[in-house]
Design a protein around this motif. Structure first.
Motif, PDB file in Angstrom:
ATOM      1  N   ALA A  50       0.828  -1.208   0.000  1.00 25.96           N
ATOM      2  CA  ALA A  50       0.000   0.000   0.000  1.00 25.96           C
ATOM      3  C   ALA A  50       0.863   1.258   0.000  1.00 25.96           C
ATOM      4  O   ALA A  50       0.402   2.332  -0.364  1.00 25.96           O
ATOM      5  N   ASN A  53       4.991   1.465  -5.031  1.00 31.83           N
ATOM      6  CA  ASN A  53       4.487   1.240  -6.365  1.00 31.83           C
ATOM      7  C   ASN A  53       4.819  -0.200  -6.728  1.00 31.83           C
ATOM      8  O   ASN A  53       5.804  -0.483  -7.386  1.00 31.83           O
ATOM      9  N   ASP A  69       1.148   8.106  -1.146  1.00 32.15           N
ATOM     10  CA  ASP A  69       0.579   8.488  -2.454  1.00 32.15           C
ATOM     11  C   ASP A  69      -0.707   7.742  -2.788  1.00 32.15           C
ATOM     12  O   ASP A  69      -1.668   8.317  -3.273  1.00 32.15           O
ATOM     13  N   LYS A  70      -0.711   6.439  -2.515  1.00 27.54           N
ATOM     14  CA  LYS A  70      -1.883   5.629  -2.884  1.00 27.54           C
ATOM     15  C   LYS A  70      -3.105   6.044  -2.071  1.00 27.54           C
ATOM     16  O   LYS A  70      -4.214   6.084  -2.582  1.00 27.54           O
ATOM     17  N   ASP A 278      -3.865  -3.166 -10.279  1.00 25.47           N
ATOM     18  CA  ASP A 278      -3.179  -2.176  -9.463  1.00 25.47           C
ATOM     19  C   ASP A 278      -3.168  -2.698  -8.025  1.00 25.47           C
ATOM     20  O   ASP A 278      -3.992  -2.325  -7.195  1.00 25.47           O
ATOM     21  N   SER A 280      -1.210  -2.237  -5.556  1.00 26.05           N
ATOM     22  CA  SER A 280      -0.944  -1.279  -4.481  1.00 26.05           C
ATOM     23  C   SER A 280      -2.211  -0.537  -4.066  1.00 26.05           C
ATOM     24  O   SER A 280      -2.503  -0.399  -2.886  1.00 26.05           O
ATOM     25  N   LEU A 281      -2.946  -0.072  -5.057  1.00 26.76           N
ATOM     26  CA  LEU A 281      -4.168   0.677  -4.750  1.00 26.76           C
ATOM     27  C   LEU A 281      -5.191  -0.221  -4.052  1.00 26.76           C
ATOM     28  O   LEU A 281      -5.822   0.166  -3.068  1.00 26.76           O
ATOM     29  N   ALA A 284      -4.144  -0.725  -0.537  1.00 25.67           N
ATOM     30  CA  ALA A 284      -4.371   0.482   0.269  1.00 25.67           C
ATOM     31  C   ALA A 284      -5.833   0.560   0.698  1.00 25.67           C
ATOM     32  O   ALA A 284      -6.131   0.820   1.870  1.00 25.67           O
TER      33      ALA A 284
END
Lengths: 313, 299
Positions: A50, A53, A69-70, A278, A280-281, A284
Motif C-alpha cells: 500500500a 508502487n 501516495d496511494k 493495481d 498497491s491501490l 491500500a
C-alpha cells in the motif's frame, strides 16, 4: 470470541519432565503455528504494497516506496468516498435490521407454546441460511422482476399502475440488500436469542403471572432484560464486522444503474486490485478497511467494558 | 416452558397479542417459503409458457425439459464433481485440524496454552486482505489448482473456539486418570476426548460442509481460467448473472423475462444446486442448534 474469564489455572512448572510429557502438544503446536504464519500472518507483510508502487517482478521488498501516495489517490477519488459511505451505510442498516428481526422473531416464536407448531416454523426459518448468496440473490431477483410476485401483488392491489424495475433505481438498493440479509439470516440469528430466553428462570414468569402481568409486560420486564447480555455480546462481535458485510450481495445484485450506491470497499478492491492489476491501490483500500474495523472493535470493546461486564477480550 | 397452568384469567391484551403472534409468524413462514417453492414450481414448468408469468404454487404446463437441459450441461457436472470433492475433503481435513488445535489449547497443563490461543484469536480480527492473500496463493502455486479450496481455510479460529469451549467442559479427571494409566496426549485425544465431542464435531463438520458447498468466490477469483476446477455455485452464478447484469438496461426492463437464459432453466439449475443441502439440514438441526448455543452463550 467472548469469554468470561474463569481461570483457576494452577501454575505448571517448566521442567524437562513436563516438556517431555507435553512433546505431542508441542509438535502439533509447532505445525499449527507454521501454518498460521504462512496463511494468516505472512499476508500482513503485503500491507507494505500500500505504501509502494508494487511491481510483481520486483517483489514486495524491491518495489519503489511512495509513502502515502496511494492513500492520497484514494481519498481524492470521489468514487472511493462514495464507496466508503455505501459500505458504512449498508453495514449499519444491515446490522440494525438483522438484529431487530432476530430478536423479534425469537421473542414471538417463544410465545408459541405448542411444540408441534413451533418446531416446523423454526425448521423453516433456518432454510434460507443454508442457501448460497448466489441462490438467494437469484431468487430475490426473480421475485422482484417485472413479472415477479412483488410486482404482481402491487399491481393487483392497485398500489402501482406499472411494474417497477426495482434494480434500476438507486433508492431501492439499500432496502433490498437489508431485506435480503434479514430473509437469509433471521431464523439462524434467532437461535442464540432463543437459547438465551430458554435460560431465563421460569419462576420469574410464574411470579409475574400471579401478579397479573400480561404477556407483553412479561416480555418487556423479563424477557428483554434476560437477553440483554447476549444482545450486547453479539452486537460487540458484529460491530467489527460492519465493514465486512459488504461484498457478496452487493456484488451479485449490483448493476451499472445502481453503481453509485451498490459499490463497497471490497468490490472496489476487487475492481482495482484484481481486474486492473493495481495491487498497491487495492491493498491500500483493503488496509484502510482493516484499520477502521480494528478501530471499531477497540472502541466497542472499551465502551462495553465501561458499561457492563461484557467484553470481547 | 414458563407457562405452567395457573388459573389466572387471561387479560384481553393477551388475546390481541396472540393474534399479532399468529399474523407475524404466518407472514414470516410465507415470505420465507414462497420464493423457494415458486422456484421449484417454475423449474417444472414449460419454458415458453412461463414467459407469460402468473405461475405461483403449481406448474401450469408441466415439463421436465428444464432438468434435461441443465443435466446435459457439461460444466454443471464438472462443477458438481468438484463441489462434492472439495466438500468431502475439506470437511474431513478441516475438522481434524481444528479439533486437534482445540484439543491442544484446551489442555490446562499445556505451557503455551494462552499464547497459542491468542495467536489464533488475532487472526479473527486482523488479516492481510484480498490482494495480499491473492498474491500469496499465487506465489505458493495454489491458484489454478484444486488445493486452493481446502488448504488455505483449513484452520479457522471461530471453529476452533467453539470446540475449545466444548472440550473445556469435559472433566479434567478423565484426562488425569488416563495419564495415570500411561496414556499419551494423542491417545487422550483419540480415545477419550473425541468420543465425547461427537456433538460438537458434527456441528463444526456441518458448518464447514455448508461453507464449502456454497462457496463460489474462490472459484471465481483463483480458478477463473481453470474450467476443470469450477464449482457448482460458480456455474450457477454465471448462468444467473448474465440475467442480473442486464436488468439495469432499459430495454430489458420492458422485455421482462425474455432474457438470455430462460427463467425456468435458471430455476432448474438453482434447484439442483440447493437440493442436497435443503434435504439434509432438517435432520442435522439439533447439531447446529447445540453448536451455536455452546459457541455463543454458555461461555
Amino acid at each position: 470470541m467472548a469469554r468470561v474469564k474463569n481461570e483457576n489455572t494452577k501454575k505448571v512448572k517448566v521442567t524437562w519432565k513436563e516438556m517431555k510429557k507435553q512433546s505431542f502438544l508441542m509438535i502439533v503446536s509447532f505445525f499449527i503455528v507454521v501454518y498460521g504464519i504462512i496463511f494468516y500472518y505472512w499476508p500482513l507483510t503485503g500491507w507494505l504494497m500500500a505504501f509502494e508502487n508494487y511491481k510483481p517482478k520486483k517483489g514486495i521488498f524491491g518495489s519503489k516506496f511512495v509513502g502515502l501516495d496511494k492513500f492520497k489517490f484514494l481519498f481524492e477519488d470521489a468514487v472511493f468516498i462514495k464507496v466508503i459511505r455505501n459500505t458504512f451505510a449498508m453495514g449499519v442498516i444491515n446490522l440494525v435490521s438483522t438484529t431487530i428481526m432476530a430478536v423479534l422473531f425469537a421473542i414471538i416464536l417463544n410465545e408459541v407454546r405448542k411444540t408441534w407448531l413451533k418446531k416446523p416454523i423454526q425448521t423453516i426459518s433456518y432454510l434460507p441460511h443454508f442457501l448460497s448468496w448466489i441462490v438467494v440473490t437469484g431468487i430475490l431477483h426473480d421475485s422482484l422482476s417485472a413479472t415477479g410476485i412483488v410486482n404482481d401483488l402491487l399491481l393487483k392491489f392497485g398500489i402501482i399502475k406499472q411494474a417497477i424495475n426495482f434494480f434500476a433505481f438507486p433508492k431501492y438498493f439499500w432496502p433490498i440488500v437489508a431485506f435480503a440479509q434479514c430473509w437469509k439470516e433471521t431464523g439462524w440469528n434467532a437461535i442464540i436469542y432463543l437459547a438465551a430466553i430458554t435460560a431465563i428462570d421460569p419462576a420469574l414468569y410464574e411470579a409475574a403471572s400471579i401478579d397479573g402481568a400480561d404477556r407483553l409486560q412479561k416480555i418487556r420486564y423479563i424477557t428483554l432484560p434476560g437477553i440483554k447480555p447476549t444482545f450486547l455480546i453479539l452486537l460487540l462481535m458484529n460491530v467489527g464486522n460492519v465493514l465486512n458485510a459488504g461484498f457478496e450481495v452487493q456484488y451479485l445484485l449490483g448493476n451499472g444503474l445502481v453503481q453509485s450506491v451498490s459499490q463497497t470497499i471490497d468490490i472496489y478492491v476487487l475492481k482495482w486490485g484484481i481486474s486492473q492489476n493495481d495491487y498497491s491501490l487495492g491493498t491500500a483500500a483493503g488496509l484502510f478497511k482493516s484499520a477502521v474495523s480494528i478501530l471499531l472493535i477497540v472502541i466497542a470493546n472499551a465502551i462495553a467494558k465501561r458499561y457492563s461486564e461484557q467484553r470481547l477480550f | 416452558m414458563h407457562d405452567k397452568e395457573y388459573k389466572v384469567s387471561k387479560p384481553i391484551s393477551d388475546k390481541i397479542f396472540a393474534v399479532v403472534v399468529f399474523l407475524f409468524l404466518t407472514s414470516f413462514v410465507i415470505i420465507t417459503l414462497y420464493p423457494v417453492l415458486n422456484t421449484i414450481v417454475l423449474s417444472f414448468n414449460d419454458g415458453i409458457d412461463a414467459v407469460r408469468g402468473n405461475i405461483y404454487l403449481w406448474p401450469r404446463k408441466f415439463s421436465l425439459k428444464n432438468y434435461k437441459t441443465v443435466l446435459a450441461m457439461q460444466n454443471i457436472w464438472t462443477g458438481a464433481k468438484i463441489t462434492v470433492g472439495r466438500t468431502v475433503l475439506a470437511t474431513l481435513t478441516s475438522l481434524f485440524a481444528n479439533a486437534l488445535l482445540a484439543f491442544v489449547v484446551s489442555r490446562k497443563r499445556f505451557l503455551f496454552k494462552s499464547g497459542l490461543s491468542l495467536f489464533w484469536v488475532i487472526t479473527m480480527y486482523v488479516n492481510g486482505g484480498m490482494i495480499p492473500i491473492f498474491l500469496l496463493y499465487k506465489n505458493l502455486g495454489l491458484t489454478g489448482t484444486f488445493h486452493v479450496y481446502w488448504i488455505p481455510g483449513m484452520i479457522s479460529a471461530f471453529n476452533m473456539l467453539v470446540m475449545r469451549t466444548y472440550m473445556e467442559g469435559i472433566p479434567e479427571s478423565l484426562e488425569e486418570s488416563a495419564q495415570l494409566d500411561g496414556a499419551g496426549y494423542f491417545t487422550i485425544f483419540k480415545d477419550i476426548i473425541s468420543p465425547l465431542c461427537k456433538p460438537v464435531y458434527a456441528t463444526i463438520a456441518l458448518f464447514i460442509a455448508v461453507w464449502q458447498w456454497n462457496s463460489w468466490f474462490d472459484a471465481m477469483l483463483y480458478n477463473r481460467m481453470k474450467t476443470k476446477y469450477t464449482t457448482l455455485q460458480y456455474e450457477l452464478m454465471k448462468l444467473l448473472s448474465s440475467v442480473m447484469q442486464q436488468s439495469g438496461s432499459a430495454e430489458n426492463a420492458k422485455n421482462g423475462a425474455a432474457t438470455i437464459t430462460p427463467v425456468t432453466i435458471r430455476a432448474a439449475a438453482t434447484v439442483v444446486t440447493m437440493l442436497p443441502i435443503v434435504c439434509l439440514y432438517p435432520f442435522l438441526q439439533r447439531y447446529f442448534v447445540t453448536g451455536l448455543t455452546i459457541g455463543g452463550v454458555k461461555e
